[in-house]
Write an enzyme that holds these catalytic residues in place. Structure first.
Site, short mmCIF file in Angstrom:
data_model
loop_
_atom_site.label_atom_id
_atom_site.label_comp_id
_atom_site.label_asym_id
_atom_site.label_seq_id
_atom_site.Cartn_x
_atom_site.Cartn_y
_atom_site.Cartn_z
N LYS A 119 0.84 -1.20 0.00
CA LYS A 119 0.00 0.00 0.00
C LYS A 119 0.88 1.25 0.00
O LYS A 119 2.07 1.19 0.28
CB LYS A 119 -0.92 -0.01 1.23
N ARG B 204 -11.07 0.24 14.59
CA ARG B 204 -10.98 0.97 13.34
C ARG B 204 -12.01 0.40 12.35
O ARG B 204 -12.96 1.07 12.01
CB ARG B 204 -9.55 0.89 12.80
N TYR C 219 15.68 31.56 4.23
CA TYR C 219 14.59 32.37 4.75
C TYR C 219 14.74 32.63 6.24
O TYR C 219 15.15 31.75 7.01
CB TYR C 219 13.25 31.65 4.52
N MET D 188 11.19 25.14 -0.23
CA MET D 188 10.29 24.21 -0.90
C MET D 188 11.03 23.24 -1.81
O MET D 188 10.69 22.05 -1.88
CB MET D 188 9.23 24.97 -1.72
#
EC number: 5.1.1.1
Length: 389
Positions: A41, A137, A266, A313
């Site tokens: 998965k 769950r 930054y 980023m």
């Protein structure tokens, strides 16, 4: 036209030999007559679903598990023929789609099975019954619900129960009380079922590695297949060496000398205390290298060097110990020389688990698949290319 698989020198290497070794060792541990279900998965925990699935099947896995129906369909479209179980909830109106792709679903409530029966107009629906023993769950929780499931099956021959399973909440923790309670509860709840004809599985990687017996006839192998420990609590209980399959690399794209007092990135949070060589690395939080990793070590020429300032980023900067030429290889996860940065180390910096780190490295980072040191395939979803050797 160029056929280069990527144009930014940032990539993850997936060692398929490691995955095969982990699967082979786990298969020996659980025994020849116990099925190993390879859990692929979330794009195989960020490693690459189809490639990982093929490697696991080659090494002895007999079936696959995913979280959502879309993942199962994707594997079918990539040519995987092995049985696939969807572990998560699939809306009952999509059961015909699952049947079309020969995908087994999870039946997790009486109501779901009733609706699934209503939507199964032709053919048959294969499912595994999920039993909730304490995770709270998905799954049926009581003996009455199990009896209701059996009654639904008697009335609806198109519904074919092929397995039954549960999931442990604390199998990777030192304290075993809750885990053992769930194990006993599972045995109680499944007792009325015709187990001889079912795939019965409760053990995940943690339980499968810890237990010497009690596997029933199948084990789900997820995090351990990728060479990662289910938790630090299990360090002394793993019966064979897990071999990590994932490493992450980039290069220095730019190197410059900054003067004492100059700042980097930054917020100008990093200020050079002396004249310092700074390297720029084309990896950022959009790639999954999160801002919280500011100040983390990376490897350059076998040496640990620290990230300087905030992670951007698409890039971050590193404080170098000397001038290095642009193009010098950088390792974020993996080994250079005698130094090694593990997935667990990065998880510790992020105050999370290794599972999350692997899943966080985004699809913007191409995956390079190796076997016995040779590149077998490179997958880059951005360019929609898979280049195989």
């Amino acid at each position: 036209m160029s056929t280069k698989p990527f144009y930014r020198d940032t990539w993850a290497e997936i060692d398929l030999s490691a995955i095969k070794e982990n699967v082979s060792n786990m298969k020996k541990h659980i025994g020849e007559h116990v099925h190993l279900m390879a859990v692929v998965k979330a794009n195989a925990y960020g490693h690459g679903d189809a490639e990982t699935a093929k490697a696991a099947l080659d090494a002895g896995a007999s079936c696959l598990a995913v979280a959502i129906l879309d993942e199962a369909i994707s594997l079918r479209k990539k040519g995987l023929k092995a049985p696939i179980l969807v572990l998560g909830a699939v809306p009952p109106e999509y059961v015909a789609i699952a049947a079309e792709y020969d995908v087994t679903l999870t039946g997790y409530s009486v109501e779901w099975l009733q609706e699934a029966a209503r939507h199964t107009k032709k053919g048959s629906l294969h499912f595994h019954l999920k039993v909730d023993t304490g995770m709270n769950r998905l799954g049926v929780k009581t003996e009455e619900e199990v009896q209701n499931v059996m009654a639904i099956l008697d009335r609806n021959p198109r519904l074919k129960c092929k397995g039954v399973f549960t999931h442990f909440a604390t199998a990777d923790e030192k304290e075993r009380g809750y885990f053992l309670m769930q194990f006993e509860r599972f045995k109680e709840l499944i007792a009325p079922l015709p187990l001889k004809n079912l795939m019965v599985h409760c053990a995940n990687s943690a339980a499968g590695l810890r237990l010497k017996k009690g596997f029933f006839n199948a084990v789900r192998f997820g995090i351990g297949m990728y060479g990662l420990r289910p938790s630090a609590d299990m360090s002394d209980e793993i019966p064979f060496q897990l071999r990590p399959a994932f490493t992450l690399h980039s290069t220095l794209s730019h190197v410059k000398l900054i003067r004492k007092g100059e700042s980097v990135s930054y917020g100008a949070e990093y200020t050079a205390e002396k004249d310092t060589w700074i390297g720029t690395v084309p990896v950022g939080y959009a790639d999954g290298w999160l801002r919280k990793l500011k100040g983390t070590d990376i490897l350059v020429k076998g040496k640990r060097l620290k990230i300087a300032g905030r992670i951007c980023m698409d890039q971050f900067m590193v404080e170098l110990d000397q001038e290095y030429p642009p193009g010098t290889k950088v390792t974020l996860i993996g080994r250079q020389g005698d130094e090694y940065i593990s997935m667990d180390e990065i998880a510790g910096r992020l105050e999370t688990i290794n599972y999350e780190v692997a899943c966080t490295i985004s699809s913007r980072v191409p995956r390079m698949f190796l076997e016995n040191g040779s590149i077998m395939e490179v997958r880059n979803p951005l360019l929609q290319v898979n280049i195989s050797n």
